[in-house]
Design an enzyme around this catalytic site. Structure first.
Site, short mmCIF file in Angstrom:
data_model
loop_
_atom_site.label_atom_id
_atom_site.label_comp_id
_atom_site.label_asym_id
_atom_site.label_seq_id
_atom_site.Cartn_x
_atom_site.Cartn_y
_atom_site.Cartn_z
N HIS A 57 -39.95 22.37 -26.04
CA HIS A 57 -38.53 22.40 -26.37
C HIS A 57 -37.92 20.95 -26.04
CE1 HIS A 57 -38.71 23.78 -22.18
NE2 HIS A 57 -37.55 23.07 -22.01
N LYS A 91 -36.54 22.09 -9.60
CA LYS A 91 -36.89 22.70 -10.79
C LYS A 91 -35.88 21.80 -11.93
CE LYS A 91 -38.16 26.73 -13.25
NZ LYS A 91 -38.65 28.15 -12.97
#
Length: 173
Positions: A4, A105
């Site tokens: 992605h 993250k």
């Protein structure tokens, strides 16, 4: 690297399609992917996370997992500078990073804009123009955002630059 991220990079870097038809958009994205310079070893960094302790908490490393061979060299982190060989993006690095067990993250694409010829501020920065790099960041996760880091002249008679961020945080909209 996650697929992605590459899809978003192609969508960002593509030329305007003939229409919003899926086939026309796909064709422009394919042009971008075909014009990408093959990755050079100098443009890529890979690594593997190691075990460590922070206070009383212990964090195992990748090879500490019982399902992973002890001599594994499988990368768990990658950073790459991607280049698109066309007139619009010539010399502009697209920076992509991805990994497991990182301190934060995050998935994002960073575009560092090339320096213009005849930089008027070169005398103040010497040859270290990395301090004066304008950058566009597309953050996919967490806290989806688009922000532009730009260098601007500090108001007044002096000739100093300062870095400013222009933010579009989606959760704030």
């Amino acid at each position: 690297m996650q697929n992605h991220l590459l899809q978003i990079l192609a969508l960002f870097a593509m030329e305007t399609p003939v229409s919003l038809d899926a086939e026309d958009i796909r064709n422009e994205k394919v042009k971008v992917l075909r014009s990408m310079r093959p990755l050079q070893l100098d443009d890529v960094i890979v690594g593997q996370y190691k075990g460590h302790s922070k206070g009383s908490k212990s964090y195992p490393g990748y090879i500490d997992d019982p399902t992973v061979p002890k001599n594994s060299t499988t990368p768990t982190f990658a950073a790459a500078a991607l280049f698109i060989n066309n007139a619009r993006w010539d010399g502009v690095p697209f920076l992509m990073k991805a990994g497991k067990a990182l301190h934060t993250k995050r998935a994002e694409i960073r575009v560092q804009f090339r320096h213009v010829a005849g930089n008027l501020y070169r005398r103040n920065f010497g040859t270290d123009l990395d301090k004066a790099t304008n950058e566009l960041v597309l953050r996919v996760q967490p806290d989806e955002a688009i922000y532009l880091k730009i260098n601007n002249k500090v108001p007044g008679l002096g000739m100093r630059l300062d870095c400013s961020d222009l933010n579009l945080l989606y959760r704030a909209r």
